[in-house]
Design an enzyme around this catalytic site. Structure first.
Site, PDB file in Angstrom:
ATOM      1  CB  ALA A 110      -0.819  -0.141   1.268  1.00 36.30           C
TER       2      ALA A 110
ATOM      3  N   GLY B  17       0.690  -4.869   0.887  1.00 39.93           N
ATOM      4  CA  GLY B  17      -0.334  -4.967   0.088  1.00 39.93           C
ATOM      5  C   GLY B  17      -0.240  -5.809  -1.143  1.00 39.93           C
TER       6      GLY B  17
ATOM      7  CD  GLU C  73      -1.905  -7.324   3.270  1.00 36.53           C
ATOM      8  OE1 GLU C  73      -1.411  -6.300   2.978  1.00 36.53           O
ATOM      9  OE2 GLU C  73      -2.464  -7.593   4.086  1.00 36.53           O
TER      10      GLU C  73
ATOM     11  CD  GLU D 218       2.058  -5.328   5.813  1.00 37.72           C
ATOM     12  OE1 GLU D 218       3.013  -6.204   5.883  1.00 37.72           O
ATOM     13  OE2 GLU D 218       1.436  -5.175   4.894  1.00 37.72           O
TER      14      GLU D 218
HETATM   15  N1  CAA Z   1       4.522   3.288  -0.727  1.00 39.09           N
HETATM   16  C1  CAA Z   1       4.903   4.499  -1.482  1.00 39.09           C
HETATM   17  N2  CAA Z   1       6.124   4.570  -2.443  1.00 39.09           N
HETATM   18  C2  CAA Z   1       6.870   3.402  -2.514  1.00 39.09           C
HETATM   19  C3  CAA Z   1       6.664   2.151  -2.059  1.00 39.09           C
HETATM   20  C4  CAA Z   1       5.239   2.189  -1.124  1.00 39.09           C
HETATM   21  N3  CAA Z   1       4.772   0.986  -0.483  1.00 39.09           N
HETATM   22  N4  CAA Z   1       7.350   1.240  -2.202  1.00 39.09           N
HETATM   23  C5  CAA Z   1       8.216   1.760  -3.116  1.00 39.09           C
HETATM   24  N5  CAA Z   1       7.750   3.082  -3.218  1.00 39.09           N
HETATM   25  C6  CAA Z   1       8.373   4.299  -3.895  1.00 39.09           C
HETATM   26  C7  CAA Z   1       9.814   4.902  -3.503  1.00 39.09           C
HETATM   27  O1  CAA Z   1       9.576   5.797  -2.464  1.00 39.09           O
HETATM   28  C8  CAA Z   1      10.510   5.295  -4.489  1.00 39.09           C
HETATM   29  O2  CAA Z   1      10.238   6.605  -4.769  1.00 39.09           O
HETATM   30  P1  CAA Z   1      11.206   7.859  -5.172  1.00 39.09           P
HETATM   31  O3  CAA Z   1      11.795   7.198  -6.326  1.00 39.09           O
HETATM   32  O4  CAA Z   1      10.173   9.000  -5.254  1.00 39.09           O
HETATM   33  O5  CAA Z   1      11.784   8.089  -3.801  1.00 39.09           O
HETATM   34  C9  CAA Z   1      10.028   4.511  -5.551  1.00 39.09           C
HETATM   35  O6  CAA Z   1       8.990   3.622  -5.158  1.00 39.09           O
HETATM   36  C10 CAA Z   1      11.329   3.379  -5.873  1.00 39.09           C
HETATM   37  O7  CAA Z   1      11.502   2.541  -4.787  1.00 39.09           O
HETATM   38  P2  CAA Z   1      12.977   2.575  -4.047  1.00 39.09           P
HETATM   39  O8  CAA Z   1      13.920   3.681  -4.390  1.00 39.09           O
HETATM   40  O9  CAA Z   1      12.848   2.296  -2.463  1.00 39.09           O
HETATM   41  O10 CAA Z   1      13.493   1.344  -4.594  1.00 39.09           O
HETATM   42  P3  CAA Z   1      14.404   0.374  -3.991  1.00 39.09           P
HETATM   43  O11 CAA Z   1      14.835  -0.721  -5.157  1.00 39.09           O
HETATM   44  O12 CAA Z   1      15.774   0.941  -3.285  1.00 39.09           O
HETATM   45  O13 CAA Z   1      13.643  -0.768  -2.982  1.00 39.09           O
HETATM   46  C11 CAA Z   1      11.623  -1.923  -2.346  1.00 39.09           C
HETATM   47  C12 CAA Z   1      12.687  -1.541  -3.298  1.00 39.09           C
HETATM   48  C13 CAA Z   1      12.482  -2.737  -1.180  1.00 39.09           C
HETATM   49  C14 CAA Z   1      10.434  -2.497  -2.466  1.00 39.09           C
HETATM   50  C15 CAA Z   1      11.524  -0.563  -1.252  1.00 39.09           C
HETATM   51  O14 CAA Z   1      10.813   0.476  -2.352  1.00 39.09           O
HETATM   52  C16 CAA Z   1      10.625  -0.709  -0.211  1.00 39.09           C
HETATM   53  O15 CAA Z   1      10.857  -1.133   0.927  1.00 39.09           O
HETATM   54  N6  CAA Z   1       9.226  -0.396  -0.316  1.00 39.09           N
HETATM   55  C17 CAA Z   1       8.118  -0.362   0.510  1.00 39.09           C
HETATM   56  C18 CAA Z   1       7.551  -1.823   0.808  1.00 39.09           C
HETATM   57  C19 CAA Z   1       6.680  -1.979   1.788  1.00 39.09           C
HETATM   58  O16 CAA Z   1       7.036  -1.634   3.259  1.00 39.09           O
HETATM   59  N7  CAA Z   1       5.475  -2.516   1.698  1.00 39.09           N
HETATM   60  C20 CAA Z   1       4.377  -2.254   2.928  1.00 39.09           C
HETATM   61  C21 CAA Z   1       3.587  -1.223   2.615  1.00 39.09           C
HETATM   62  S1  CAA Z   1       2.406  -1.174   4.027  1.00 39.09           S
HETATM   63  C22 CAA Z   1       1.058  -1.887   3.563  1.00 39.09           C
HETATM   64  O17 CAA Z   1       1.170  -2.552   2.427  1.00 39.09           O
HETATM   65  C23 CAA Z   1      -0.091  -2.063   4.381  1.00 39.09           C
HETATM   66  C24 CAA Z   1      -0.960  -3.079   4.130  1.00 39.09           C
HETATM   67  O18 CAA Z   1      -1.183  -4.566   4.597  1.00 39.09           O
HETATM   68  C25 CAA Z   1      -2.112  -2.574   3.234  1.00 39.09           C
END
Ligand code: CAA
Length: 261
Positions: free
Chosen positions: A67, A112, A115, A135
């Site tokens: 998400a 998400g 999920e 999360e």
């Molecule tokens: N939400 C918003 N933006 C996100 C995102 C997310 N879940 N995942 C990635 N992005 C964005 C990053 O912020 C980045 O944006 P900018 O270029 O503007 O900075 C862009 O996508 C590229 O991402 P990274 O630079 O971080 O890419 P990376 O290769 O270094 O890392 C990754 C990849 C490991 C997937 C990392 O992006 C990451 O950890 N993302 C978050 C994953 C996460 O925690 N997901 C769970 C969210 S909570 C949830 O989903 C709750 C639920 O149950 C509903």
């Protein structure tokens, strides 16, 4: 079909292709995307020409990276609950779509995104796919069904390890624990998903849809209610043209020609 901003949709030879498309955020699900998915699923459910759905992520790197964290950050408890309920409702709609849904997991399937894959019927992963529920590292629990669907698919102990550690697992490990049905080379992912869809489409669509409903309903209803529901579904099959054709073809030693009704 309507057009969507954050989802690409196309349809060919009985297969509906749903591609989550938010390249700037690794296909993370913001509210607009979840709303679009909600509307698209309604359209797919009504379209009898679509027999199987394949869900994937845009680009090479990510299926869905969760998400949208930027959008969630300012939420309070009431808005957080509403957001969770919205995502849950849409994923449950997908789980209960009449047609079978195959997740073609091409990269990160986190939070998400994991999920979303769990709400699909069958998961095929590229060797580059990574799964996880990060999360707890963000100070929240999974909110789009992960605490419920993950243990139902991989068992309680493995699910708890994934939830508590927030560690990512690779495709081989996901296969080993039964999170995915199959792992293929990245360039073969869509071919493998299409091949699976093709095998399903050779069968009676009405029988496949009833089998899906029986599994989904029965597994939550307990064995006694589940097998009672199975008997209803089984009986209903005998009202279909496909049952007559399937059994007649067997007796006549030929391939069936299902009309899916
Ligand atoms: N939400 C918003 N933006 C996100 C995102 C997310 N879940 N995942 C990635 N992005 C964005 C990053 O912020 C980045 O944006 P900018 O270029 O503007 O900075 C862009 O996508 C590229 O991402 P990274 O630079 O971080 O890419 P990376 O290769 O270094 O890392 C990754 C990849 C490991 C997937 C990392 O992006 C990451 O950890 N993302 C978050 C994953 C996460 O925690 N997901 C769970 C969210 S909570 C949830 O989903 C709750 C639920 O149950 C509903």
């Amino acid at each position: 079909m309507s057009s969507y901003e954050n989802i690409l949709f196309s349809q060919e030879a009985g297969i509906g292709y749903v591609t989550i498309h938010r390249p700037k955020a690794l296909n993370a699900l913001n509210a607009a995307t979840v709303d679009e998915l909600d509307r698209l699923l309604d359209e797919i459910a009504r379209d009898a020409a679509i027999q199987v759905v394949i869900v994937t992520g845009s680009g090479e790197k990510s299926f869905v990276a969760g998400a949208d964290i930027t959008e969630m950050r300012p939420l309070g408890a009431i808005a957080g609950r509403a957001w969770g309920q919205k995502g849950q409702a849409v994923f449950t709609k997908m789980e209960n779509l009449p047609q079978p849904v195959i997740a073609a997991v091409n990269g990160f399937a986190l939070g998400g995104g994991c999920e979303l894959a769990l709400a699909c019927d069958i998961r095929i992963a590229s060797e580059k796919a990574k799964f996880g529920q990060p999360e707890t590292g963000l100070g929240i629990t999974p909110g789009f069904g992960g605490t419920q669907r993950l243990p139902r698919i991989v068992g309680k102990g493995r699910a708890k390890e994934i939830l508590f550690t927030a560690d990512m697992i690779d495709a081989a490990e996901a296969y080993r624990i039964g999170l995915v049905n199959k792992v293929v080379a990245p360039e073969e992912l869509m071919t493998a998903a299409k091949a699976m869809a093709g095998r399903i489409m050779k069968r009676s669509a009405s029988a496949v849809q009833l089998a899906k409903a029986a599994v989904n309903r029965g597994i939550e209803a307990g064995l006694e209610n589940g097998i009672a529901y199975e008997a209803e579904v089984f009986g209903l099959c005998f009202a279909t043209e496909d049952q007559k054709e399937g059994m007649t073809a067997f007796v006549e030693k030929r391939k069936p020609e299902f009309k899916n009704r």
